[in-house]
Write a protein that holds these residues in place. Structure first.
Motif, PDB file in Angstrom:
ATOM      1  N   SER A  47       5.834  -2.409   8.632  1.00 31.21           N
ATOM      2  CA  SER A  47       5.969  -2.229  10.080  1.00 31.21           C
ATOM      3  C   SER A  47       4.758  -1.509  10.659  1.00 31.21           C
ATOM      4  CB  SER A  47       7.247  -1.446  10.408  1.00 31.21           C
ATOM      5  OG  SER A  47       8.399  -2.210  10.122  1.00 31.21           O
ATOM      6  N   ILE A  48       4.089  -0.714   9.827  1.00 32.24           N
ATOM      7  CA  ILE A  48       2.852  -0.066  10.263  1.00 32.24           C
ATOM      8  C   ILE A  48       1.740  -1.107  10.353  1.00 32.24           C
ATOM      9  CG2 ILE A  48       1.076   1.610   9.591  1.00 32.24           C
ATOM     10  CD1 ILE A  48       3.335   3.270   8.306  1.00 32.24           C
ATOM     11  N   TYR A  49       1.567  -1.892   9.287  1.00 34.57           N
ATOM     12  CA  TYR A  49       0.547  -2.942   9.296  1.00 34.57           C
ATOM     13  C   TYR A  49       0.860  -3.945   8.192  1.00 34.57           C
ATOM     14  CZ  TYR A  49      -3.883  -5.397   8.825  1.00 34.57           C
ATOM     15  OH  TYR A  49      -4.842  -6.385   8.747  1.00 34.57           O
ATOM     16  N   TRP A  50       0.869  -5.214   8.562  1.00 35.78           N
ATOM     17  CA  TRP A  50       1.150  -6.271   7.590  1.00 35.78           C
ATOM     18  C   TRP A  50       0.302  -7.498   7.889  1.00 35.78           C
ATOM     19  CZ3 TRP A  50       2.987 -11.291   8.302  1.00 35.78           C
ATOM     20  CH2 TRP A  50       3.299 -11.987   7.128  1.00 35.78           C
ATOM     21  N   LYS A  51      -0.186  -8.103   6.838  1.00 39.56           N
ATOM     22  CA  LYS A  51      -0.799  -9.427   6.865  1.00 39.56           C
ATOM     23  C   LYS A  51      -0.454 -10.099   5.542  1.00 39.56           C
ATOM     24  CE  LYS A  51      -3.050 -10.161  10.737  1.00 39.56           C
ATOM     25  NZ  LYS A  51      -2.477  -9.065  11.499  1.00 39.56           N
ATOM     26  N   PRO A  52      -0.246 -11.401   5.524  1.00 37.95           N
ATOM     27  CA  PRO A  52       0.106 -12.074   4.265  1.00 37.95           C
ATOM     28  C   PRO A  52      -1.014 -12.037   3.234  1.00 37.95           C
ATOM     29  CG  PRO A  52      -0.307 -13.675   6.006  1.00 37.95           C
ATOM     30  CD  PRO A  52      -0.263 -12.329   6.662  1.00 37.95           C
ATOM     31  N   THR A  53      -2.220 -11.714   3.671  1.00 34.51           N
ATOM     32  CA  THR A  53      -3.357 -11.637   2.756  1.00 34.51           C
ATOM     33  C   THR A  53      -3.219 -10.494   1.758  1.00 34.51           C
ATOM     34  OG1 THR A  53      -4.662 -12.332   4.671  1.00 34.51           O
ATOM     35  CG2 THR A  53      -5.886 -11.692   2.706  1.00 34.51           C
ATOM     36  N   ILE A  54      -2.474  -9.451   2.132  1.00 38.96           N
ATOM     37  CA  ILE A  54      -2.375  -8.257   1.285  1.00 38.96           C
ATOM     38  C   ILE A  54      -0.930  -8.014   0.860  1.00 38.96           C
ATOM     39  CG2 ILE A  54      -4.388  -7.201   2.368  1.00 38.96           C
ATOM     40  CD1 ILE A  54      -2.481  -5.426   3.980  1.00 38.96           C
ATOM     41  N   MET A  55      -0.781  -7.266  -0.228  1.00 35.93           N
ATOM     42  CA  MET A  55       0.525  -6.809  -0.705  1.00 35.93           C
ATOM     43  C   MET A  55       0.507  -5.285  -0.755  1.00 35.93           C
ATOM     44  SD  MET A  55       1.688  -9.291  -3.854  1.00 35.93           S
ATOM     45  CE  MET A  55       0.369  -8.684  -4.924  1.00 35.93           C
ATOM     46  N   TRP A  56       1.510  -4.659  -0.164  1.00 33.85           N
ATOM     47  CA  TRP A  56       1.610  -3.204  -0.204  1.00 33.85           C
ATOM     48  C   TRP A  56       2.347  -2.765  -1.466  1.00 33.85           C
ATOM     49  CZ3 TRP A  56      -1.192  -0.020   2.501  1.00 33.85           C
ATOM     50  CH2 TRP A  56      -1.679  -0.404   3.749  1.00 33.85           C
ATOM     51  N   ILE A  57       1.819  -1.741  -2.111  1.00 32.29           N
ATOM     52  CA  ILE A  57       2.430  -1.131  -3.282  1.00 32.29           C
ATOM     53  C   ILE A  57       2.748   0.324  -2.926  1.00 32.29           C
ATOM     54  CG2 ILE A  57       2.193  -0.563  -5.728  1.00 32.29           C
ATOM     55  CD1 ILE A  57       2.094  -3.553  -5.169  1.00 32.29           C
ATOM     56  N   ILE A  58       4.019   0.718  -3.046  1.00 35.30           N
ATOM     57  CA  ILE A  58       4.408   2.105  -2.767  1.00 35.30           C
ATOM     58  C   ILE A  58       4.169   2.929  -4.025  1.00 35.30           C
ATOM     59  CG2 ILE A  58       6.206   3.618  -1.877  1.00 35.30           C
ATOM     60  CD1 ILE A  58       5.331   1.361   0.027  1.00 35.30           C
ATOM     61  N   ASP A  59       3.328   3.934  -3.930  1.00 36.92           N
ATOM     62  CA  ASP A  59       2.982   4.752  -5.087  1.00 36.92           C
ATOM     63  C   ASP A  59       3.952   5.919  -5.284  1.00 36.92           C
ATOM     64  OD1 ASP A  59       0.630   3.246  -5.713  1.00 36.92           O
ATOM     65  OD2 ASP A  59      -0.341   4.202  -3.999  1.00 36.92           O
TER      66      ASP A  59
END
Length: 245
Positions: A47-59
């Protein structure tokens, strides 16, 4: 704890949170986990920032406020029409520090020309400063939340003096969709993941990466989405967005 190059750090807080087991989402009573799930935090980051090019990993997440619950009588809409009475147990007065980083999603070869790490990282950091692009929620829609930048681990937290570890047992981790599958066994499938979180000194919980979750189940076959000019905003927007944001 390793800090990756494409890292963002932020605080998310709100009056209430409801991190419910997906099994209980069909209806009836709902009770929140005592800690946020990986999937809920990933939703906040997207919800902060998303694009299909990237995948977010929660550390990691750091629990800043004491874990407290509050039960409310709710009248949700029943599946057969009308309303029914149910009791939801929420977490109240929650505040978390979150550290996350992104990696390129190589399941989308059609977006290869958008794989610009610096651009996406700079936009993501600006979106943290702005409080996110979309509305922020803590688990469910009724739990409105707010985001502010922070330095992970800095600031006084309720569990700073805690000694030892607290184990939360077998817990829902998240869902791997076909377009974010890394392991060959998970490709073209929807996969639900589970893990066994532990809160350590300072109220910090370090997350297992999705592909490293050994306890999982394949739910159903699933084809990945293909993004392009006909079903997405177009790659031209990615270029102009760097200037506009």
């Amino acid at each position: 704890m390793k800090k990756y190059r494409n890292t963002i750090e932020f605080e998310v807080y709100g009056a209430y949170a409801l991190f419910a087991d997906p099994v209980t989402r069909v209806g009836g009573e709902k009770t929140s986990y005592h800690i946020p799930t990986y999937e809920a935090l990933k939703g906040i980051v997207e919800s902060i920032y998303w694009k299909p090019t990237i995948m977010w990993i929660i550390d990691a997440v750091r629990v800043m406020n004491p874990i407290q619950t509050e039960t409310k009588g709710i009248r949700p809409i029943a599946y057969n029409g009308g309303n029914e009475l149910a009791y939801y147990t929420y977490l109240k007065d929650v505040r978390y520090q979150v550290r996350a980083h992104f990696e390129m999603n190589y399941n989308h070869p059609e977006l290869e020309q958008d794989r610009n790490e610096n651009k996406h990282h700079n936009i993501a950091k600006r979106m943290v400063q702005r409080g996110g692009r979309r509305d922020i929620f803590l688990g469910t829609r009724e739990c409105q939340a707010f985001v502010e930048p922070c330095e992970f681990g800095i600031g006084e937290g309720y569990y700073d003096m805690m000694t030892g570890e607290v184990s939360y047992g077998f817990m829902y981790h998240g869902i791997t969709y076909a377009e974010e599958a890394i392991l060959e066994e998970d490709r073209d499938k929807m996969t639900v993941r589970f893990w066994r979180p532990v809160m350590k000194n300072g109220g910090v919980i370090e997350f297992t990466r999705p592909e490293d979750c050994t306890e999982k189940r394949h739910i159903r076959p699933m084809q990945r989405k293909i993004f392009g000019k006909n079903n997405f905003t177009g790659l031209e927007e990615f270029t102009s967005e760097e200037v506009e944001d």
